[in-house]
Design an enzyme around this catalytic site. Structure first.
Site, PDB file in Angstrom:
ATOM      1  N   SER A 143       0.830  -1.202   0.000  1.00  0.00           N
ATOM      2  CA  SER A 143       0.000   0.000   0.000  1.00  0.00           C
ATOM      3  C   SER A 143       0.868   1.258   0.000  1.00  0.00           C
ATOM      4  CB  SER A 143      -0.904   0.002   1.240  1.00  0.00           C
ATOM      5  OG  SER A 143      -1.618   1.218   1.285  1.00  0.00           O
TER       6      SER A 143
ATOM      7  N   HIS B 116      -1.175  -1.057  -4.288  1.00  0.00           N
ATOM      8  CA  HIS B 116      -2.465  -0.644  -3.720  1.00  0.00           C
ATOM      9  C   HIS B 116      -2.456   0.867  -3.536  1.00  0.00           C
ATOM     10  CE1 HIS B 116      -6.168  -1.468  -1.454  1.00  0.00           C
ATOM     11  NE2 HIS B 116      -5.747  -0.583  -0.556  1.00  0.00           N
TER      12      HIS B 116
ATOM     13  N   ASP C  30      -4.607   4.057  -2.179  1.00  0.00           N
ATOM     14  CA  ASP C  30      -5.723   4.436  -1.300  1.00  0.00           C
ATOM     15  C   ASP C  30      -6.161   5.879  -1.530  1.00  0.00           C
ATOM     16  OD1 ASP C  30      -6.143   2.131   0.448  1.00  0.00           O
ATOM     17  OD2 ASP C  30      -4.105   2.525   1.182  1.00  0.00           O
TER      18      ASP C  30
ATOM     19  N   MET D   4      -8.694   8.799  -0.332  1.00  0.00           N
ATOM     20  CA  MET D   4      -9.584   9.173   0.784  1.00  0.00           C
ATOM     21  C   MET D   4     -10.046  10.613   0.596  1.00  0.00           C
ATOM     22  SD  MET D   4      -7.322   7.726   3.924  1.00  0.00           S
ATOM     23  CE  MET D   4      -6.588   6.099   3.898  1.00  0.00           C
TER      24      MET D   4
ATOM     25  N   HIS E 220      -8.253   1.754  -4.396  1.00  0.00           N
ATOM     26  CA  HIS E 220      -9.242   1.603  -3.320  1.00  0.00           C
ATOM     27  C   HIS E 220      -9.864   2.969  -3.056  1.00  0.00           C
ATOM     28  CE1 HIS E 220      -9.816   0.495   1.248  1.00  0.00           C
ATOM     29  NE2 HIS E 220     -10.966   0.681   0.623  1.00  0.00           N
TER      30      HIS E 220
ATOM     31  N   MET F 239     -11.988   5.254  -1.087  1.00  0.00           N
ATOM     32  CA  MET F 239     -12.691   5.503   0.172  1.00  0.00           C
ATOM     33  C   MET F 239     -13.309   6.886   0.068  1.00  0.00           C
ATOM     34  SD  MET F 239      -9.793   3.865   2.645  1.00  0.00           S
ATOM     35  CE  MET F 239      -8.574   3.965   1.348  1.00  0.00           C
TER      36      MET F 239
ATOM     37  N   MET G 243     -12.169  -5.153   4.649  1.00  0.00           N
ATOM     38  CA  MET G 243     -11.385  -4.265   5.516  1.00  0.00           C
ATOM     39  C   MET G 243     -11.196  -4.937   6.871  1.00  0.00           C
ATOM     40  SD  MET G 243     -10.615  -1.743   3.655  1.00  0.00           S
ATOM     41  CE  MET G 243      -9.650  -1.009   4.979  1.00  0.00           C
TER      42      MET G 243
ATOM     43  N   ASP H 120      -7.347  -6.013   3.707  1.00  0.00           N
ATOM     44  CA  ASP H 120      -6.682  -4.713   3.811  1.00  0.00           C
ATOM     45  C   ASP H 120      -6.739  -4.178   5.234  1.00  0.00           C
ATOM     46  OD1 ASP H 120      -5.579  -2.260   3.293  1.00  0.00           O
ATOM     47  OD2 ASP H 120      -7.250  -1.512   2.073  1.00  0.00           O
TER      48      ASP H 120
HETATM   49  C1  DX5 Z   1      -6.596   1.944   5.314  1.00  0.00           C
HETATM   50  C2  DX5 Z   1      -6.124   1.659   3.915  1.00  0.00           C
HETATM   51  C3  DX5 Z   1      -5.103   0.606   3.847  1.00  0.00           C
HETATM   52  C4  DX5 Z   1      -3.811   0.942   4.548  1.00  0.00           C
HETATM   53  C5  DX5 Z   1      -3.174  -0.334   5.025  1.00  0.00           C
HETATM   54  O1  DX5 Z   1      -7.722   2.732   5.279  1.00  0.00           O
HETATM   55  O2  DX5 Z   1      -7.206   1.261   3.097  1.00  0.00           O
HETATM   56  O3  DX5 Z   1      -4.834   0.211   2.511  1.00  0.00           O
HETATM   57  O4  DX5 Z   1      -2.915   1.633   3.714  1.00  0.00           O
HETATM   58  O5  DX5 Z   1      -2.085  -0.036   5.790  1.00  0.00           O
HETATM   59  P1  DX5 Z   1      -1.490  -1.033   6.887  1.00  0.00           P
HETATM   60  O6  DX5 Z   1      -1.093  -2.287   6.152  1.00  0.00           O
HETATM   61  O7  DX5 Z   1      -0.344  -0.292   7.438  1.00  0.00           O
HETATM   62  O8  DX5 Z   1      -2.597  -1.303   7.873  1.00  0.00           O
HETATM   63 ZN    ZN Z   2      -6.720   0.286   1.118  1.00  0.00          ZN
END
Ligand code: DX5
Ligand code: ZN
Length: 223
Positions: free
Chosen positions: A9, A34, A36, A38, A67, A69, A138, A176
């Site tokens: 990630s 990956h 993310d 947000m 991903h 969010m 998740m 994840d």
């Molecule tokens: C959290 C993200 C994850 C995060 C995982 O909201 O969706 O992808 O980056 O990070 P670790 O592996 O450090 O929990």
């Molecule tokens: Zn993620």
């Protein structure tokens, strides 16, 4: 057990050395990167968006596992597909018309993923399984890297695995949040196909080796 796919990630990478971080992913056994996204609304944090996606696409040779969010993710599907996403995950909780959104992701040439928050039961997917390529479970509440893995996730993975098998679905199971060598093997045993790993990879002394070890987590432990 097959060996799992690994998706480091980017959220946990060192942004002052982003090109180097992406190059290490390239030379590792990682299967995806990956990514993310947000929006500060669906989750209480803001991460990154299109400018960084372009950097990832330019320097990373692995497929991009995006991903989202964000609320109403259907507004940005075209932009992420054009930006180079291979997989687009939308949150079950953020989609009023999930069937339409998943259908659209496939029309755009991407694989369709649905992410489930820890409180969302896998049974909610029963009527949309044919539209799903990947289910992203998740194992933390989304919004931040470096959180502690929620143990109940193991049962949830096993339950989803049963649901997929019973319905003849070929959808993959991705996990994840808080994933690392301490739980990878149990997750794979429960049915996980893809492991996302942020801190356990990028904050380790040797990220390439950490990825290799996660990838080997289906193998029996050495005595
Ligand atoms: C959290 C993200 C994850 C995060 C995982 O909201 O969706 O992808 O980056 O990070 P670790 O592996 O450090 O929990
Ligand atoms: Zn993620």
């Amino acid at each position: 057990m097959n060996s799992p796919s690994i998706a480091p990630s980017l959220l946990a990478a060192d942004f002052a050395n982003l090109q180097k971080e992406l190059e290490l992913v390239n030379r590792s056994e990682a299967d995806y990167l990956h990514f993310d996204v947000m929006d500060g609304l669906f989750v209480p944090n803001i991460s990154f968006g299109f400018p960084l996606l372009e950097v990832a696409r330019t320097y990373c040779q692995k497929p991009l596992d995006v991903h989202l969010m964000i609320t109403q993710p259907e507004r940005y599907l075209e932009a992420f597909a054009e930006g180079g996403a291979s997989v687009i995950h939308v949150h079950y909780e953020a989609c009023t018309h999930l069937h339409r959104t998943l259908t659209r992701i496939r029309e755009l040439g991407c694989r369709a993923g649905v992410a489930l928050n820890p409180h969302t039961p896998v049974s909610g997917l029963e009527d949309v399984l044919e539209q799903i390529d990947v289910v992203l479970i998740m194992s933390v509440n989304p919004g931040f890297g470096g959180q502690t893995f929620i143990p109940h996730t193991l049962q949830k993975v096993a339950k989803l695995n049963q649901l997929l098998t019973a319905s003849g679905s070929t959808a993959l199971i991705e996990i994840d949040g808080g994933v690392g060598e301490q739980n990878a093997q149990a997750l794979v045993k429960a049915g996980a196909d893809i492991l996302v790993a942020g801190n356990s990879v990028f904050r380790s002394a040797d990220p390439v080796e950490a990825i290799r070890q996660l990838k080997a987590s289906s193998l029996p432990m050495m005595a």
